[in-house]
Design a protein around this motif. Structure first.
Motif, PDB file in Angstrom:
ATOM      1  N   GLU A 160       0.537  -1.125  -0.037  1.00  0.00           N
ATOM      2  CA  GLU A 160       0.146   0.140  -0.346  1.00  0.00           C
ATOM      3  C   GLU A 160       1.120   1.281  -0.203  1.00  0.00           C
ATOM      4  OE1 GLU A 160      -3.500   0.265  -0.611  1.00  0.00           O
ATOM      5  OE2 GLU A 160      -4.139   0.364   1.010  1.00  0.00           O
ATOM      6  N   LEU A 161       2.022   0.938   0.473  1.00  0.00           N
ATOM      7  CA  LEU A 161       2.614   2.445   0.903  1.00  0.00           C
ATOM      8  C   LEU A 161       3.540   2.596  -0.722  1.00  0.00           C
ATOM      9  CD1 LEU A 161       4.992   2.020   4.399  1.00  0.00           C
ATOM     10  CD2 LEU A 161       2.754   3.229   3.428  1.00  0.00           C
ATOM     11  N   VAL A 164       0.095   4.066  -2.480  1.00  0.00           N
ATOM     12  CA  VAL A 164       0.662   5.695  -2.268  1.00  0.00           C
ATOM     13  C   VAL A 164       1.854   6.625  -3.101  1.00  0.00           C
ATOM     14  CG1 VAL A 164       0.346   7.090  -0.154  1.00  0.00           C
ATOM     15  CG2 VAL A 164      -1.140   5.292  -0.440  1.00  0.00           C
ATOM     16  N   LEU A 168       1.534   9.473  -5.794  1.00  0.00           N
ATOM     17  CA  LEU A 168       1.635  11.147  -5.164  1.00  0.00           C
ATOM     18  C   LEU A 168       2.493  11.141  -6.672  1.00  0.00           C
ATOM     19  CD1 LEU A 168       2.291  10.703  -1.670  1.00  0.00           C
ATOM     20  CD2 LEU A 168       0.549  12.250  -2.760  1.00  0.00           C
TER      21      LEU A 168
ATOM     22  N   TYR B  76      -4.648  10.037  -2.908  1.00  0.00           N
ATOM     23  CA  TYR B  76      -5.237   8.226  -2.524  1.00  0.00           C
ATOM     24  C   TYR B  76      -5.367   8.246  -0.494  1.00  0.00           C
ATOM     25  CZ  TYR B  76      -4.939   3.221  -1.237  1.00  0.00           C
ATOM     26  OH  TYR B  76      -5.334   1.773  -1.307  1.00  0.00           O
ATOM     27  N   PRO B  78      -5.588   5.158   1.751  1.00  0.00           N
ATOM     28  CA  PRO B  78      -6.356   3.616   1.902  1.00  0.00           C
ATOM     29  C   PRO B  78      -6.458   4.221   3.306  1.00  0.00           C
ATOM     30  CG  PRO B  78      -3.621   4.251   2.156  1.00  0.00           C
ATOM     31  CD  PRO B  78      -4.176   5.688   1.236  1.00  0.00           C
ATOM     32  N   GLN B  80      -5.317   2.109   5.541  1.00  0.00           N
ATOM     33  CA  GLN B  80      -4.369   2.298   6.539  1.00  0.00           C
ATOM     34  C   GLN B  80      -3.794   2.956   6.684  1.00  0.00           C
ATOM     35  OE1 GLN B  80      -4.504  -0.404   9.054  1.00  0.00           O
ATOM     36  NE2 GLN B  80      -6.375  -1.560   7.718  1.00  0.00           N
ATOM     37  N   LEU B  81      -4.241   4.092   5.394  1.00  0.00           N
ATOM     38  CA  LEU B  81      -3.528   5.660   5.987  1.00  0.00           C
ATOM     39  C   LEU B  81      -2.664   5.755   4.613  1.00  0.00           C
ATOM     40  CD1 LEU B  81      -4.491   6.992   8.886  1.00  0.00           C
ATOM     41  CD2 LEU B  81      -5.862   6.963   6.669  1.00  0.00           C
ATOM     42  N   GLY B  82      -1.397   4.623   4.842  1.00  0.00           N
ATOM     43  CA  GLY B  82      -0.037   4.772   3.688  1.00  0.00           C
ATOM     44  C   GLY B  82       0.607   5.962   4.271  1.00  0.00           C
ATOM     45  N   LEU B  83       1.150   6.298   5.388  1.00  0.00           N
ATOM     46  CA  LEU B  83       1.856   7.415   5.931  1.00  0.00           C
ATOM     47  C   LEU B  83       3.379   6.638   5.633  1.00  0.00           C
ATOM     48  CD1 LEU B  83       0.197   9.256   8.678  1.00  0.00           C
ATOM     49  CD2 LEU B  83       0.502  10.301   6.194  1.00  0.00           C
ATOM     50  N   PHE B  84       4.252   7.261   5.955  1.00  0.00           N
ATOM     51  CA  PHE B  84       5.496   7.077   5.734  1.00  0.00           C
ATOM     52  C   PHE B  84       6.336   7.112   6.736  1.00  0.00           C
ATOM     53  CE2 PHE B  84       5.365   8.528   0.683  1.00  0.00           C
ATOM     54  CZ  PHE B  84       4.699   7.712   0.563  1.00  0.00           C
ATOM     55  N   PRO B  85       6.220   5.964   7.226  1.00  0.00           N
ATOM     56  CA  PRO B  85       6.861   6.150   9.150  1.00  0.00           C
ATOM     57  C   PRO B  85       8.055   6.519   8.945  1.00  0.00           C
ATOM     58  CG  PRO B  85       6.896   3.693   8.067  1.00  0.00           C
ATOM     59  CD  PRO B  85       6.286   4.371   7.053  1.00  0.00           C
ATOM     60  N   HIS B  86       9.145   6.571   7.885  1.00  0.00           N
ATOM     61  CA  HIS B  86      10.459   6.735   8.297  1.00  0.00           C
ATOM     62  C   HIS B  86      10.733   8.114   7.571  1.00  0.00           C
ATOM     63  CE1 HIS B  86       9.533   5.636   4.405  1.00  0.00           C
ATOM     64  NE2 HIS B  86      10.882   6.198   3.700  1.00  0.00           N
ATOM     65  N   TYR B  95       6.632  14.708   0.016  1.00  0.00           N
ATOM     66  CA  TYR B  95       6.903  14.088  -0.708  1.00  0.00           C
ATOM     67  C   TYR B  95       6.360  13.628  -2.787  1.00  0.00           C
ATOM     68  CZ  TYR B  95       7.843   9.180  -2.220  1.00  0.00           C
ATOM     69  OH  TYR B  95       8.521   7.728  -3.212  1.00  0.00           O
ATOM     70  N   SER B  96       5.171  14.455  -2.951  1.00  0.00           N
ATOM     71  CA  SER B  96       4.892  14.451  -3.912  1.00  0.00           C
ATOM     72  C   SER B  96       5.782  15.184  -4.379  1.00  0.00           C
ATOM     73  CB  SER B  96       3.421  15.138  -3.761  1.00  0.00           C
ATOM     74  OG  SER B  96       3.194  15.007  -5.078  1.00  0.00           O
ATOM     75  N   ARG B 143      -1.993  15.502   2.081  1.00  0.00           N
ATOM     76  CA  ARG B 143      -0.919  14.699   1.161  1.00  0.00           C
ATOM     77  C   ARG B 143      -1.448  14.410   0.270  1.00  0.00           C
ATOM     78  NH1 ARG B 143       2.452   9.341   3.047  1.00  0.00           N
ATOM     79  NH2 ARG B 143       0.037   8.225   2.677  1.00  0.00           N
ATOM     80  N   ALA B 144      -2.771  13.902   0.201  1.00  0.00           N
ATOM     81  CA  ALA B 144      -3.122  13.132  -0.996  1.00  0.00           C
ATOM     82  C   ALA B 144      -3.760  14.256  -1.668  1.00  0.00           C
ATOM     83  CB  ALA B 144      -4.337  12.156  -0.599  1.00  0.00           C
TER      84      ALA B 144
END
Lengths: 264, 360
Positions: A160-161, A164, A168, B76, B78, B80-86, B95-96, B143-144
């Motif tokens: 999923e990451l 996403v 983007l 988008y 999702p 689970q949100l899909g945030l980048f944890p790092h 990011y975009s 972010r989306a």
């Protein structure tokens, strides 16, 4: 329903863990019985030992580098895509794990005796009884393991990451290098160091392909074998200690690296 | 803005067939359905993660059916949100722009405006792991929107939140939609969420598009028994068309011992199911003026269920008759002096609020 172990089960499991530690530590400490200070000193600083250490480190590093170069994209494909032959590829990866290294080495040696193998050796690189042969033997032994470990590392990163990241505006390569790879970093470091350590200690396949020629194809495990064959127990112990120190240092470095990045 | 025509898509052994759907610019369209109905497959086909077997997906006049994800210009969020944890919040939001190599001077005004609206300013330097659930939702939503998407896809992003945070997020989506003129496709199984956010609704059941229309239409006139069941309707009664003429049917309902005249066409003898929402059933007493001829009145014994903010009355018109559920405010219960187990209570079923579907 799962149950937590009671005090008795708890004590028993700790005792088992300590028994494992005592088993390996006992084996290493038992070497002291044959430890001779003068022989140790002579062996450690001999030209032959230096050669073995240098050869082992170089071969293991080159083999690991080659294995990782192939294993990273292969593991990523196995983790992310469904394709024809995927199951077969996953089964083949088990091959170096279930077949003994000696058998793997024998397979390589036999291959170089068939017309295609002979042609390859004559027109590309000569492998049998050479440094390239050592690298090839180690490469074949560690490739399956490194793909499996790297696949597990990529499996930990949710697809999923990447999706996403692509919505983007990141291309698949950009999302791999900015999202997947950083998140799989710990698994990659662990795979790198463990496969390197396995390559360093590789014996059976190396013996089959590269033989045991002093100062030529004498990696540390081969040197240990040769000294033991000559009943040089003290010399063998000295080389074992070198191998143990290098291996444990690599594992310690891996733990430090992983610990640091986990808390970053 | 989005037009899906004759779409068939596959996910493993599951197949979604013949989907027709249109979303106008600036509109929020909810795709509703139970688990396994094909919502995620439809979303995947629009997103580009599921292969389209047949049909077309057009976005703002571009046929994007087989475009790579990164060229579709979608936002988008999702489940689970899909945030980048790092990455920090700021790096997630940038990011975009960085991926598309947009100079900071170009993307900064939009990002600042979005951060301003959503109140994320104080969180920018924080790592994702330190954010609360609601804060994560806001970061994912903002972010989306940073790539200025042509369509925003929300895949049940608010299900993990508690009721009050969820409503807060719904208002935020509404505010952002108004402010930015967003076109949104919301995938959800939550009826309240769909009715709150969307103007139009599509109901998917077992890979089929059962109904598509305005939310009022879907709410008032379910197109099939499956949709009625999915919408949680309980007052459903089997009937048979006794007469049919000029856009009207008269259906006999033996379990209620009544005949209803409803708009629509169906051949005589056709088996149908009549339905009415529980809030459309009326309580009647002697003080009421007599009901109009278009309202059937039934008498029975009641049970009163306390639902907190309202009461639900279960009326049993006869020993073999089905229960009729009526939703009323508590003050109505008090006004009628209703008691649990009371007999002789009268309820009216106004034909204007009833619907019918063909029996399966």
């Amino acid at each position: 329903m799962s149950r937590r172990p009671g005090p008795r089960g708890f004590r028993a499991s700790i005792a088992a863990a300590l028994a494992v530690l005592a088993f390996y530590a006992g084996l290493i400490v038992s070497l002291a019985w044959f430890l001779d200070g003068e022989v140790l000193n002579r062996t450690l600083f001999s030209e032959r030992s230096f050669f073995s250490v240098q050869l082992s480190l170089m071969a293991a590093t080159v083999a690991t580098g080659l294995a990782m170069t192939l294993a990273i994209p292969a593991a990523y494909a196995l983790s992310r895509y469904d394709f024809i032959g995927k199951q077969a590829a996953e089964t083949v990866l088990e091959f170096p794990i279930i077949v003994s290294p000696a058998a793997l080495g024998a397979i390589i040696l036999i291959f170089f005796n068939n017309p295609l193998g002979e042609w390859l050796q004559e027109n590309t690189i000569y492998f049998v009884f050479t440094f390239s042969g050592i690298v090839l033997a180690q490469f074949v032994t560690i490739l399956g393991l490194s793909v499996r470990m790297l696949k597990a590392a990529f499996d930990e990163v949710p697809v999923e990451l990447e999706t996403v990241a692509r919505t983007l505006g990141a291309g698949s390569r950009h999302s791999f290098f900015t999202v997947t790879l950083p998140l799989a970093k710990n698994g990659l470091i662990a795979a790198l160091i463990l496969t390197w350590a396995k390559a360093l200690g590789e014996f059976g396949a190396t013996l089959m392909v590269a033989g045991s020629m002093a100062m030529r194809t004498e990696t540390l495990p081969i040197a240990i074998f040769m000294r033991l064959s000559n009943a040089d127990i003290e010399g063998t112990v000295a080389l074992i200690l070198i191998l143990v120190v290098i291996g444990l240092s690599a594992l310690y470095a891996a733990r430090r690296l992983l610990g640091r990045s986990a808390h970053a | 803005m989005l037009e899906i025509a004759n779409l068939t898509a596959q996910a493993g052994g599951f197949r979604l067939t013949d989907i027709q759907l249109g979303i106008a610019a600036g509109e929020c369209h909810a795709v509703l359905g139970p688990s396994g109905s094909g919502k995620s497959t439809l979303l995947g086909a629009v997103l580009g993660t599921r292969p389209v077997m047949a049909g077309r997906v057009r976005l703002a006049n571009d046929d994007i059916t087989h475009w790579p994800i990164e060229h579709r210009r979608l936002g988008y969020v999702p489940q689970q949100l899909g945030l980048f944890p790092h990455l920090s919040v700021a790096d997630n939001l940038a990011y975009s722009a960085r991926a598309r190599r947009v100079p900071e001077a170009e993307y900064r005004p939009l990002l600042d405006r979005l951060v301003d609206i959503t109140g994320l300013g104080a969180l920018l330097s924080r790592p994702i792991a330190t954010l609360s659930g609601g804060e994560r939702q806001r970061v994912a939503l903002v972010r989306a929107l940073t790539a200025d998407p042509r369509l925003v896809l929300l895949d049940e992003p608010f299900t993990a939140l508690n009721e009050s945070l969820r409503r807060e997020m719904w208002w935020l989506v509404k505010d952002l939609q108004r402010e930015r003129g967003l076109t949104v496709m919301l995938v959800t199984h939550d009826l309240t969420e769909a009715y709150f956010l969307a103007e139009h609704i599509t109901v998917l059941i077992e890979g089929r598009q059962e109904q598509s229309g305005s939310k009022v239409e879907v709410y008032r006139r379910p197109a099939s028994l499956a949709v009625a069941h999915f919408l949680g309707l309980k007052n459903l009664f089997p009937a048979t068309v006794a007469r049919s003429a000029e856009g009207w049917i008269e259906a006999d309902c033996p379990v209620l011992n009544a005949r209803f005249r409803l708009p629509g066409d169906a051949p005589e003898g056709c088996a149908v199911v009549l339905g009415i929402r529980r809030e459309d059933v009326t309580l009647r007493d002697a003080a009421h003026p007599p009901p109009p001829p278009s309202e059937q009145v039934l008498t029975g014994t009641v049970q009163i269920v306390d639902l907190g903010s309202e009461a639900e009355i279960h009326l049993q018109p006869g020993p073999d008759a089905p229960v009729i559920e009526v939703a009323v405010p508590w003050r109505t219960v008090q006004h009628f002096g209703l008691r649990d187990g009371q007999s002789g209570v009268r309820v009216g079923l106004p034909e204007a609020h009833m619907f019918w579907v063909k029996a399966p």
